[in-house]
Motif scaffolding. Sequence first.
Motif, PDB file in Angstrom:
ATOM      1  N   TYR A 255     -21.981  54.605  27.715  1.00 32.73           N
ATOM      2  CA  TYR A 255     -23.192  55.173  27.113  1.00 32.73           C
ATOM      3  C   TYR A 255     -23.131  54.935  25.617  1.00 32.73           C
ATOM      4  N   ILE A 256     -24.172  54.336  25.083  1.00 25.95           N
ATOM      5  CA  ILE A 256     -24.183  54.007  23.655  1.00 25.95           C
ATOM      6  C   ILE A 256     -24.224  55.285  22.819  1.00 25.95           C
ATOM      7  N   TYR A 257     -23.243  55.426  21.927  1.00 24.35           N
ATOM      8  CA  TYR A 257     -23.315  56.455  20.892  1.00 24.35           C
ATOM      9  C   TYR A 257     -23.489  55.710  19.575  1.00 24.35           C
ATOM     10  N   PRO A 258     -24.728  55.655  19.055  1.00 29.81           N
ATOM     11  CA  PRO A 258     -25.003  54.828  17.880  1.00 29.81           C
ATOM     12  C   PRO A 258     -24.300  55.336  16.633  1.00 29.81           C
ATOM     13  N   THR A 259     -23.842  54.406  15.786  1.00 27.80           N
ATOM     14  CA  THR A 259     -23.175  54.775  14.527  1.00 27.80           C
ATOM     15  C   THR A 259     -24.194  55.004  13.413  1.00 27.80           C
ATOM     16  N   THR A 275     -36.745  64.201  -1.542  1.00 26.46           N
ATOM     17  CA  THR A 275     -37.832  63.770  -0.664  1.00 26.46           C
ATOM     18  C   THR A 275     -37.700  64.477   0.687  1.00 26.46           C
ATOM     19  N   PRO A 276     -38.789  64.556   1.465  1.00 22.58           N
ATOM     20  CA  PRO A 276     -38.749  65.314   2.725  1.00 22.58           C
ATOM     21  C   PRO A 276     -37.720  64.756   3.716  1.00 22.58           C
ATOM     22  N   TYR A 277     -37.111  65.660   4.466  1.00 23.97           N
ATOM     23  CA  TYR A 277     -36.146  65.274   5.509  1.00 23.97           C
ATOM     24  C   TYR A 277     -36.137  66.357   6.587  1.00 23.97           C
ATOM     25  N   LYS A 278     -35.616  66.005   7.754  1.00 20.02           N
ATOM     26  CA  LYS A 278     -35.481  66.964   8.853  1.00 20.02           C
ATOM     27  C   LYS A 278     -34.047  67.481   8.901  1.00 20.02           C
ATOM     28  N   LYS A 279     -33.884  68.746   9.266  1.00 20.80           N
ATOM     29  CA  LYS A 279     -32.535  69.298   9.359  1.00 20.80           C
ATOM     30  C   LYS A 279     -31.800  68.762  10.582  1.00 20.80           C
ATOM     31  N   GLU A 280     -32.484  68.662  11.707  1.00 23.79           N
ATOM     32  CA  GLU A 280     -31.864  68.159  12.943  1.00 23.79           C
ATOM     33  C   GLU A 280     -32.395  66.755  13.225  1.00 23.79           C
ATOM     34  N   ASN A 281     -31.500  65.790  13.329  1.00 25.06           N
ATOM     35  CA  ASN A 281     -31.891  64.390  13.514  1.00 25.06           C
ATOM     36  C   ASN A 281     -31.120  63.806  14.696  1.00 25.06           C
ATOM     37  N   LEU A 282     -31.806  63.634  15.820  1.00 20.23           N
ATOM     38  CA  LEU A 282     -31.185  63.093  17.025  1.00 20.23           C
ATOM     39  C   LEU A 282     -31.397  61.583  17.089  1.00 20.23           C
ATOM     40  N   LEU A 283     -30.318  60.854  17.349  1.00 19.71           N
ATOM     41  CA  LEU A 283     -30.375  59.403  17.466  1.00 19.71           C
ATOM     42  C   LEU A 283     -30.637  58.989  18.907  1.00 19.71           C
ATOM     43  N   LYS A 284     -31.341  57.883  19.071  1.00 18.13           N
ATOM     44  CA  LYS A 284     -31.596  57.369  20.421  1.00 18.13           C
ATOM     45  C   LYS A 284     -30.350  56.689  20.966  1.00 18.13           C
ATOM     46  N   SER A 285     -30.113  56.873  22.255  1.00 18.41           N
ATOM     47  CA  SER A 285     -28.976  56.230  22.905  1.00 18.41           C
ATOM     48  C   SER A 285     -29.401  55.769  24.289  1.00 18.41           C
ATOM     49  N   ALA A 286     -28.501  55.064  24.995  1.00 13.08           N
ATOM     50  CA  ALA A 286     -28.889  54.500  26.290  1.00 13.08           C
ATOM     51  C   ALA A 286     -27.659  54.252  27.149  1.00 13.08           C
ATOM     52  N   LEU A 287     -27.881  54.260  28.463  1.00 11.70           N
ATOM     53  CA  LEU A 287     -26.828  53.955  29.430  1.00 11.70           C
ATOM     54  C   LEU A 287     -26.648  52.441  29.527  1.00 11.70           C
ATOM     55  N   VAL A 288     -25.406  51.992  29.511  1.00  8.07           N
ATOM     56  CA  VAL A 288     -25.096  50.574  29.655  1.00  8.07           C
ATOM     57  C   VAL A 288     -24.522  50.339  31.040  1.00  8.07           C
ATOM     58  N   THR A 289     -25.141  49.441  31.788  1.00 11.66           N
ATOM     59  CA  THR A 289     -24.707  49.100  33.139  1.00 11.66           C
ATOM     60  C   THR A 289     -24.545  47.588  33.228  1.00 11.66           C
ATOM     61  N   PRO A 290     -23.974  47.069  34.316  1.00 10.16           N
ATOM     62  CA  PRO A 290     -23.851  45.604  34.451  1.00 10.16           C
ATOM     63  C   PRO A 290     -25.194  44.887  34.373  1.00 10.16           C
ATOM     64  N   GLU A 291     -26.294  45.584  34.671  1.00  7.10           N
ATOM     65  CA  GLU A 291     -27.607  44.948  34.664  1.00  7.10           C
ATOM     66  C   GLU A 291     -28.119  44.661  33.248  1.00  7.10           C
ATOM     67  N   ASN A 292     -27.711  45.460  32.267  1.00  9.00           N
ATOM     68  CA  ASN A 292     -28.260  45.242  30.916  1.00  9.00           C
ATOM     69  C   ASN A 292     -27.204  44.905  29.871  1.00  9.00           C
ATOM     70  N   ALA A 293     -25.933  44.865  30.247  1.00  2.73           N
ATOM     71  CA  ALA A 293     -24.859  44.659  29.263  1.00  2.73           C
ATOM     72  C   ALA A 293     -24.961  43.300  28.586  1.00  2.73           C
ATOM     73  N   GLU A 294     -25.261  42.256  29.346  1.00  3.28           N
ATOM     74  CA  GLU A 294     -25.296  40.907  28.774  1.00  3.28           C
ATOM     75  C   GLU A 294     -26.408  40.777  27.742  1.00  3.28           C
ATOM     76  N   VAL A 295     -27.576  41.327  28.036  1.00  2.00           N
ATOM     77  CA  VAL A 295     -28.690  41.257  27.097  1.00  2.00           C
ATOM     78  C   VAL A 295     -28.347  42.011  25.810  1.00  2.00           C
ATOM     79  N   MET A 296     -27.724  43.186  25.948  1.00  6.75           N
ATOM     80  CA  MET A 296     -27.351  43.969  24.769  1.00  6.75           C
ATOM     81  C   MET A 296     -26.364  43.212  23.886  1.00  6.75           C
ATOM     82  N   LEU A 297     -25.436  42.484  24.504  1.00  8.07           N
ATOM     83  CA  LEU A 297     -24.460  41.731  23.721  1.00  8.07           C
ATOM     84  C   LEU A 297     -25.132  40.598  22.948  1.00  8.07           C
ATOM     85  N   VAL A 298     -26.110  39.943  23.562  1.00  7.52           N
ATOM     86  CA  VAL A 298     -26.829  38.867  22.876  1.00  7.52           C
ATOM     87  C   VAL A 298     -27.558  39.414  21.650  1.00  7.52           C
TER      88      VAL A 298
END
Length: 534
Positions: A255-259, A275-298
């Motif tokens: 599972y991607i934990y973005p840096t 300047t304006p900012y949010k106190k709580e900032n959630l980053l987007k992440s995603a599940l990595v499986t054999p079906e999408n791993a190759e595309v993510m690496l490219v």
Amino acid sequence: MRKLFCLLIILSCLSCNVQKKFKIGVSQCSGDIWREKQNEELKMASYIYENVALEFASADDNDKTQIAQINHFIDEGVDLLIVSPNQVHTISPVIDKAYDKGIPVILFDRKTDSQKYTAFMGADNLEMGRVLGSYVISRIPARGKILVIRGLKDSSPALERHEGFKEGFGGEERLIVRDGDWTEESGQEIMEKALQENPDIVCVCAQNDRMALGAYKVAKKSGIEKRMVFTGIDALPSEGGGIELVRDSILTASYIYPTRGDLLLQLAMNILEGTPYKKENLLKSALVTPENAEVMLVQAEEISEQNERLLTLSGKVDAYLSQYHHQQVYSLLAGIIALLVLGSSAFVFRIMHRRHQLEREAFALVVGSQPATATIKRMGNDDVNDNDNDNDNGDDNDDDNDDHGESKGTATGITEVSQEQQTMIEEDPDMDTHFLDRLRQHVQDQMIDSDFGVEALASEMGLSRVQLYRKVKQLTGHTPVDIIRMSRLNRAKALLAQGSKNVSEVAYDVGFSSPSYFTKCFKDEFGVLPGEVK
């Protein structure tokens, strides 16, 4: 160009605006490769701002060391602190001390048991656990134990990921829970002891990829790794990282934990500059499986190449600045780098957006929006017969044994073709048409099987995996993995529009074994949730 550059430097030296320099202290709880990547991203992002200086410290998973390092930053009078706390309870007092002295504090990745912080940035650890728990329960046998290797005891990611995993898995009756320390060595040690006590372990769910890899090595040494499922978290795109481990079938999923050091520094500068900012900032992440791993690496490789160019440029700028200590020159060059960063980012975005657009068009032709003849014409073969009678919905029933040049090895599952046959496939437009028709038919017929993937498709087509990849990429600009995934999503969209089945039923009907993962993929593809389709 060189004269213009010199002229800009001379003009900039005529006026010099002194700007306040902000000093930011970065306290990392450890010095692992994930945090090293984040530190590099912070350094890269700092080139955009000419008025910021970063100082880094790593506690190497030691509470006392981190407390001393934060006290050092306080004594130095830093303008802002970025902290990844080693543990929930022990680091709170010193962070509270900094906050009470008026130093803004950004917590990244981990939290403490105090509310004295200015902002938080990180991924949703609870959601990660839930998705992985749901994924695992759909891929393991009904019997056998699941070894859960948590991270450092009392750290917030370890606690939250475990709570989410139990929820997604549906309880903890079959779970064997052990505490590691985020290192590969701890994964090995825990796995060795756990197998001695519970030889019926069928799955290892580690809270990061390094501990999962350590457990895998122990299982491989015993020759039992193939009957087991291994999952991790982090999914770094670097060599030996989690995405590569998934692609190579060492891990079943990660599972991607973005840096996102760039966003972290942007948040810090928003706070410092008012300047304006949010106190709580959630980053987007995603599940990595054999079906999408190759595309993510490219995709990661393309971004990495851009970063390397920018690092080379920044090195040259640093060398230049060591000879010319003039604030206005620095401001000018920093602005140039900022423009290059923004320009490169926009360039990469345009390339990826255009590629995605072209691949979607080619994919639509393959899976049923138009007959396969149109696909060949789009590829530039003007001499293809324009009177093909294939149905637009992809439900044509071509005979797999007709005379369009198909390899006779298909019927017997042979996965190699001769060089002469391969040349014919690559050069004959009629065979290209027939190839795409067969490809579409096999995908449409077998997508309901959640185990159906590239290997099975290659076997059905009478090609090796490499030959299939090359042929499909040549004709459609798309990979076989994407064609299978997007075929499932397009069929799901049609089923949802009929309104006779709920989201979970549709997810299983098109070959997804996890409704939650199906929902994420559907949202990423169509921009709406499955339940919003009418």
